[in-house]
Design an enzyme around this catalytic site. Structure first.
Site, PDB file in Angstrom:
ATOM      1  N   ASP A  58       0.848  -1.184   0.000  1.00  0.00           N
ATOM      2  CA  ASP A  58       0.000   0.000   0.000  1.00  0.00           C
ATOM      3  C   ASP A  58       0.889   1.240   0.000  1.00  0.00           C
ATOM      4  O   ASP A  58       1.626   1.478   0.967  1.00  0.00           O
ATOM      5  CB  ASP A  58      -0.914  -0.005   1.229  1.00  0.00           C
ATOM      6  CG  ASP A  58      -2.023   1.026   1.136  1.00  0.00           C
ATOM      7  OD1 ASP A  58      -1.827   2.055   0.462  1.00  0.00           O
ATOM      8  OD2 ASP A  58      -3.101   0.801   1.728  1.00  0.00           O
ATOM      9  N   LEU A  59       0.830   2.009  -1.065  1.00  0.00           N
ATOM     10  CA  LEU A  59       1.693   3.183  -1.205  1.00  0.00           C
ATOM     11  C   LEU A  59       1.298   4.330  -0.279  1.00  0.00           C
ATOM     12  O   LEU A  59       1.990   5.352  -0.227  1.00  0.00           O
ATOM     13  CB  LEU A  59       1.684   3.667  -2.660  1.00  0.00           C
ATOM     14  CG  LEU A  59       2.381   2.747  -3.670  1.00  0.00           C
ATOM     15  CD1 LEU A  59       2.130   3.237  -5.094  1.00  0.00           C
ATOM     16  CD2 LEU A  59       3.873   2.665  -3.398  1.00  0.00           C
ATOM     17  N   LYS A  85     -10.290   6.188  -9.479  1.00  0.00           N
ATOM     18  CA  LYS A  85     -10.544   6.875 -10.748  1.00  0.00           C
ATOM     19  C   LYS A  85     -12.004   7.135 -11.106  1.00  0.00           C
ATOM     20  O   LYS A  85     -12.296   7.490 -12.243  1.00  0.00           O
ATOM     21  CB  LYS A  85      -9.909   6.064 -11.879  1.00  0.00           C
ATOM     22  CG  LYS A  85     -10.477   4.653 -12.016  1.00  0.00           C
ATOM     23  CD  LYS A  85      -9.856   3.909 -13.178  1.00  0.00           C
ATOM     24  CE  LYS A  85     -10.502   2.543 -13.372  1.00  0.00           C
ATOM     25  NZ  LYS A  85      -9.933   1.812 -14.527  1.00  0.00           N
ATOM     26  N   SER A 125      -5.152  13.153 -16.669  1.00  0.00           N
ATOM     27  CA  SER A 125      -6.470  12.987 -17.270  1.00  0.00           C
ATOM     28  C   SER A 125      -6.941  14.275 -17.934  1.00  0.00           C
ATOM     29  O   SER A 125      -6.571  15.381 -17.519  1.00  0.00           O
ATOM     30  CB  SER A 125      -7.470  12.587 -16.179  1.00  0.00           C
ATOM     31  OG  SER A 125      -8.801  12.705 -16.611  1.00  0.00           O
ATOM     32  N   TYR A 150     -11.985  13.904  -8.088  1.00  0.00           N
ATOM     33  CA  TYR A 150     -11.070  13.107  -8.911  1.00  0.00           C
ATOM     34  C   TYR A 150     -10.277  14.011  -9.850  1.00  0.00           C
ATOM     35  O   TYR A 150      -9.047  13.938  -9.913  1.00  0.00           O
ATOM     36  CB  TYR A 150     -11.846  12.078  -9.729  1.00  0.00           C
ATOM     37  CG  TYR A 150     -11.024  11.488 -10.861  1.00  0.00           C
ATOM     38  CD1 TYR A 150     -10.032  10.558 -10.602  1.00  0.00           C
ATOM     39  CD2 TYR A 150     -11.219  11.894 -12.183  1.00  0.00           C
ATOM     40  CE1 TYR A 150      -9.252  10.039 -11.625  1.00  0.00           C
ATOM     41  CE2 TYR A 150     -10.448  11.377 -13.213  1.00  0.00           C
ATOM     42  CZ  TYR A 150      -9.473  10.456 -12.935  1.00  0.00           C
ATOM     43  OH  TYR A 150      -8.699   9.951 -13.955  1.00  0.00           O
ATOM     44  N   LYS A 154      -6.004  15.153 -10.038  1.00  0.00           N
ATOM     45  CA  LYS A 154      -5.112  15.145 -11.196  1.00  0.00           C
ATOM     46  C   LYS A 154      -4.468  16.518 -11.388  1.00  0.00           C
ATOM     47  O   LYS A 154      -3.282  16.623 -11.722  1.00  0.00           O
ATOM     48  CB  LYS A 154      -5.881  14.724 -12.450  1.00  0.00           C
ATOM     49  CG  LYS A 154      -6.365  13.285 -12.415  1.00  0.00           C
ATOM     50  CD  LYS A 154      -5.224  12.302 -12.201  1.00  0.00           C
ATOM     51  CE  LYS A 154      -5.684  10.862 -12.201  1.00  0.00           C
ATOM     52  NZ  LYS A 154      -4.594   9.907 -11.932  1.00  0.00           N
ATOM     53  N   TYR A 178      -4.681  11.665 -20.635  1.00  0.00           N
ATOM     54  CA  TYR A 178      -5.416  10.881 -21.606  1.00  0.00           C
ATOM     55  C   TYR A 178      -6.908  10.953 -21.397  1.00  0.00           C
ATOM     56  O   TYR A 178      -7.408  11.344 -20.356  1.00  0.00           O
ATOM     57  CB  TYR A 178      -4.925   9.440 -21.695  1.00  0.00           C
ATOM     58  CG  TYR A 178      -4.473   8.764 -20.441  1.00  0.00           C
ATOM     59  CD1 TYR A 178      -3.110   8.658 -20.165  1.00  0.00           C
ATOM     60  CD2 TYR A 178      -5.363   8.192 -19.567  1.00  0.00           C
ATOM     61  CE1 TYR A 178      -2.669   7.998 -19.047  1.00  0.00           C
ATOM     62  CE2 TYR A 178      -4.928   7.531 -18.448  1.00  0.00           C
ATOM     63  CZ  TYR A 178      -3.582   7.437 -18.180  1.00  0.00           C
ATOM     64  OH  TYR A 178      -3.148   6.787 -17.066  1.00  0.00           O
ATOM     65  N   ARG A 296     -25.183  13.146 -14.342  1.00  0.00           N
ATOM     66  CA  ARG A 296     -24.387  12.948 -13.131  1.00  0.00           C
ATOM     67  C   ARG A 296     -23.645  14.230 -12.777  1.00  0.00           C
ATOM     68  O   ARG A 296     -23.221  14.975 -13.657  1.00  0.00           O
ATOM     69  CB  ARG A 296     -23.344  11.838 -13.334  1.00  0.00           C
ATOM     70  CG  ARG A 296     -23.885  10.450 -13.411  1.00  0.00           C
ATOM     71  CD  ARG A 296     -22.763   9.437 -13.530  1.00  0.00           C
ATOM     72  NE  ARG A 296     -21.922   9.662 -14.697  1.00  0.00           N
ATOM     73  CZ  ARG A 296     -20.998   8.810 -15.122  1.00  0.00           C
ATOM     74  NH1 ARG A 296     -20.791   7.688 -14.459  1.00  0.00           N
ATOM     75  NH2 ARG A 296     -20.274   9.081 -16.200  1.00  0.00           N
ATOM     76  N   GLY A 298     -20.520  16.340 -11.955  1.00  0.00           N
ATOM     77  CA  GLY A 298     -19.109  16.224 -12.309  1.00  0.00           C
ATOM     78  C   GLY A 298     -18.851  15.931 -13.768  1.00  0.00           C
ATOM     79  O   GLY A 298     -17.710  16.005 -14.226  1.00  0.00           O
TER      80      GLY A 298
END
Length: 340
Positions: A58-59, A85, A125, A150, A154, A178, A296, A298
């Site tokens: 676990d980072l 994500k 993203s 989210y 980024k 991306y 939705r 967002g």
């Protein structure tokens, strides 16, 4: 040459590992398996003929990250995918997203500052652009206030990396912004296999078609687009994986213009939700059960890439069509269903 891929058992990560191994790189994967399975290693091995080293850690645990880099001092490149994500989930649970997406990034970068020379790729993203003023979106488009936690992680992640590069000239980094990855490896040995209910369009679509979900929800039909549904740039995951290898080699060969660069990675073509559905129906020769529901939080109206910079500077270009990407996703879903 040893390359670390964090989140390497995930959808994009696993495909990138395959492409790295096909180029002869020695790959180490870190993944805590919160949204992936160690079984993915078998698929990677079946394709490449080689099983990468794997560490289930676990980072978010700083001491664990430090121990890892002490164990593997010869890492020369890092591709950082490890993050949560889902846009909708991030709106509902923002603190979880800030912890999962920023803490590991900081801990990894802190360890890299002790290395003489290292290449770092950040999985960014197109959400950093929000709803862009102009389409297609170039790398020079303004970074607007994020539509979701989210997206904000980024944006903040890119800022952290840029600031680290400003004071660490030995650190070379590229952020790949991306768009919407879909599809699976042509071997159908690896593909997108989300834990629980899918949050992305294509896996939910294929799971509905195969009978795992009752109905696909189309979020909004009142967008200012040609058919009222949201538009995205859908890129085949194998094309996306290859972009990571090209970007990595740009840094390893010291071809970067600066020690921090940004590239859009997409097809340059926008497709609406209904166009994706119709494309799938043609491929599968069946009607999909779907209904329209409210938008939705967002979600933006439309986002698709201007890829000229990646095409010219990286020498990379997406090769697969929307039809080819969706067809591969459907083959993957059918294979999974046969296993069940």
């Amino acid at each position: 040459m040893k390359i670390l891929v964090t989140g390497g058992l995930g959808f994009i990560g696993s495909h990138t590992v395959v492409e790295l191994q096909s180029k002869g790189y020695d790959v180490i994967i870190i993944d805590n398996c919160s949204n992936a399975s160690p079984e993915v290693l078998k698929g990677i091995s079946a394709i490449s003929g080689k099983t990468p080293e794997f560490e289930n850690i676990d980072l978010r645990e700083k001491s664990t990250v430090k121990e890892f880099f002490s164990k593997y001092p010869d890492i020369e490149g890092v591709i950082h995918f490890a993050a949560s994500k889902a846009v909708g989930e991030s709106v509902e649970n923002p603190l979880l997203y800030y912890e999962n997406n920023l803490t590991p990034l900081i801990y990894v970068l802190q360890e890299l500052q002790y290395k003489k020379n290292v290449a770092f790729i950040f999985s960014s993203s197109c959400t950093v652009y929000g709803q862009a003023d102009e389409l297609p979106i170039t790398e020079n488009a303004p970074i607007k206030p994020a539509k979701s936690p989210y997206g904000n992680t980024k944006q903040i992640g890119e800022e952290i990396i840029r600031d680290a590069c400003n004071v660490q000239p030995q650190l070379k980094a590229i952020a790949l912004r991306y768009f919407n990855p879909i599809g699976s490896h042509p071997s159908t040995e690896i593909g997108e296999q989300p834990t629980g209910i899918p949050v992305n369009l294509v896996p939910y679509l294929t799971q509905t078609a195969i009978g795992l979900r009752k109905q696909l929800s189309v979020f909004g039909n009142d967008y200012p687009t040609h058919d009222g549904t949201a538009i995205r740039d859908y890129i085949h995951v194998v094309d996306l994986a290859k972009a990571h290898v090209v970007a990595l080699e740009r840094m390893l060969k010291n071809n970067s213009d600066t020690n921090y660069e940004v590239f859009n990675i997409g097809t340059g073509t926008g497709s609406s939700v209904l166009e994706v559905i119709r494309t799938f129906e043609k491929i599968s020769e069946s009607k999909l059960n779907y209904k329209t529901v409210p938008r939705r939080k967002g979600d933006v109206t439309a986002a698709y890439a201007d890829t000229k910079k990646a095409n010219k500077v990286l020498g990379w270009k997406a090769e697969s069509s929307l039809k080819e990407a969706i067809k591969s996703a459907w083959k993957w879903e059918q294979k999974l269903r046969k296993k069940v």
